[in-house]
Motif scaffolding. Structure first.
Motif, PDB file in Angstrom:
ATOM      1  N   ASN A 236       0.833  -1.216   0.000  1.00  0.00           N
ATOM      2  CA  ASN A 236       0.000   0.000   0.000  1.00  0.00           C
ATOM      3  C   ASN A 236       0.866   1.266   0.000  1.00  0.00           C
ATOM      4  O   ASN A 236       0.559   2.224  -0.720  1.00  0.00           O
ATOM      5  N   ASP A 237       1.929   1.269   0.803  1.00  0.00           N
ATOM      6  CA  ASP A 237       2.846   2.419   0.829  1.00  0.00           C
ATOM      7  C   ASP A 237       3.495   2.622  -0.537  1.00  0.00           C
ATOM      8  O   ASP A 237       3.577   3.746  -1.040  1.00  0.00           O
ATOM      9  N   TYR A 238       3.944   1.536  -1.142  1.00  0.00           N
ATOM     10  CA  TYR A 238       4.585   1.616  -2.449  1.00  0.00           C
ATOM     11  C   TYR A 238       3.624   2.184  -3.498  1.00  0.00           C
ATOM     12  O   TYR A 238       3.989   3.076  -4.263  1.00  0.00           O
TER      13      TYR A 238
ATOM     14  N   ALA B 299       0.937   4.008  -3.010  1.00  0.00           N
ATOM     15  CA  ALA B 299       0.609   5.393  -2.696  1.00  0.00           C
ATOM     16  C   ALA B 299       1.735   6.326  -3.152  1.00  0.00           C
ATOM     17  O   ALA B 299       1.479   7.390  -3.732  1.00  0.00           O
ATOM     18  N   GLN B 300       2.992   5.938  -2.917  1.00  0.00           N
ATOM     19  CA  GLN B 300       4.128   6.755  -3.344  1.00  0.00           C
ATOM     20  C   GLN B 300       4.207   6.816  -4.867  1.00  0.00           C
ATOM     21  O   GLN B 300       4.513   7.854  -5.427  1.00  0.00           O
ATOM     22  N   LYS B 301       3.913   5.701  -5.512  1.00  0.00           N
ATOM     23  CA  LYS B 301       3.969   5.659  -6.965  1.00  0.00           C
ATOM     24  C   LYS B 301       2.933   6.613  -7.564  1.00  0.00           C
ATOM     25  O   LYS B 301       3.207   7.332  -8.516  1.00  0.00           O
ATOM     26  N   GLU B 302       1.730   6.631  -6.976  1.00  0.00           N
ATOM     27  CA  GLU B 302       0.665   7.526  -7.459  1.00  0.00           C
ATOM     28  C   GLU B 302       1.052   8.989  -7.264  1.00  0.00           C
ATOM     29  O   GLU B 302       0.762   9.826  -8.111  1.00  0.00           O
ATOM     30  N   GLU B 303       1.728   9.298  -6.162  1.00  0.00           N
ATOM     31  CA  GLU B 303       2.171  10.667  -5.903  1.00  0.00           C
ATOM     32  C   GLU B 303       3.198  11.127  -6.925  1.00  0.00           C
ATOM     33  O   GLU B 303       3.244  12.291  -7.291  1.00  0.00           O
ATOM     34  N   ASN B 304       4.036  10.188  -7.367  1.00  0.00           N
ATOM     35  CA  ASN B 304       5.118  10.526  -8.300  1.00  0.00           C
ATOM     36  C   ASN B 304       4.663  10.595  -9.756  1.00  0.00           C
ATOM     37  O   ASN B 304       5.428  11.014 -10.610  1.00  0.00           O
ATOM     38  N   GLU B 305       3.451  10.167 -10.031  1.00  0.00           N
ATOM     39  CA  GLU B 305       2.961  10.181 -11.423  1.00  0.00           C
ATOM     40  C   GLU B 305       2.316  11.479 -11.780  1.00  0.00           C
ATOM     41  O   GLU B 305       1.915  12.300 -11.129  1.00  0.00           O
TER      42      GLU B 305
END
Length: 125
Positions: free
Chosen positions: A115-117, A119-125
């Motif tokens: 879930n953390d991964y 969430a971070q991936k979505e923030e970086n897109e």
């Protein structure tokens, strides 16, 4: 240049996985003609017999169909493609969970990490 192969897994199985992954990613759509045995052998740097075995394996599982005199094509049966996608997903999840358990992670830690991964991936897109 040919993509390297894992020496601990039969090459024909690795070619099967590569073709399945291309289908799942949409690079090879339903009804798409696959390269000839000779062409794929040259591109992959393998013996044509290995490609023949790859195509036979995919045909046995219903993922591709041979059309006499025309070549080998990705099936147009959407049920087979959906089943293959699901099987690949389950296979990768099993591998992930097995490896994480071997490193001592609990299911909660795995889910939190995933879930953390994401969430971070979505923030970086």
């Amino acid at each position: 240049m040919a993509q390297p192969f894992n020496p601990s897994v039969p090459i024909y199985l690795q070619l099967c996985e590569r073709i399945k992954n291309k289908i799942v990613r949409g690079e090879l759509g339903m009804g798409t003609r696959l390269p000839s045995v000779r062409d794929l052998a040259i591109d992959s740097g393998v013996n044509p017999n290995t490609v023949q075995r790859t195509y036979h394996e995919l045909e046995e599982s219903g993922i591709v169909e041979k059309k006499r005199g025309q070549g080998t094509f990705v099936t147009e049966n959407s049920v087979v493609i959906r089943r293959m996608r699901e099987d690949l997903k389950i296979s990768h999840i099993k591998l992930f969970v097995t490896e994480m358990r071997e490193m001592g992670y609990s299911e909660t830690e795995m889910l939190d990490g995933l879930n953390d991964y994401l969430a971070q991936k979505e923030e970086n897109e």
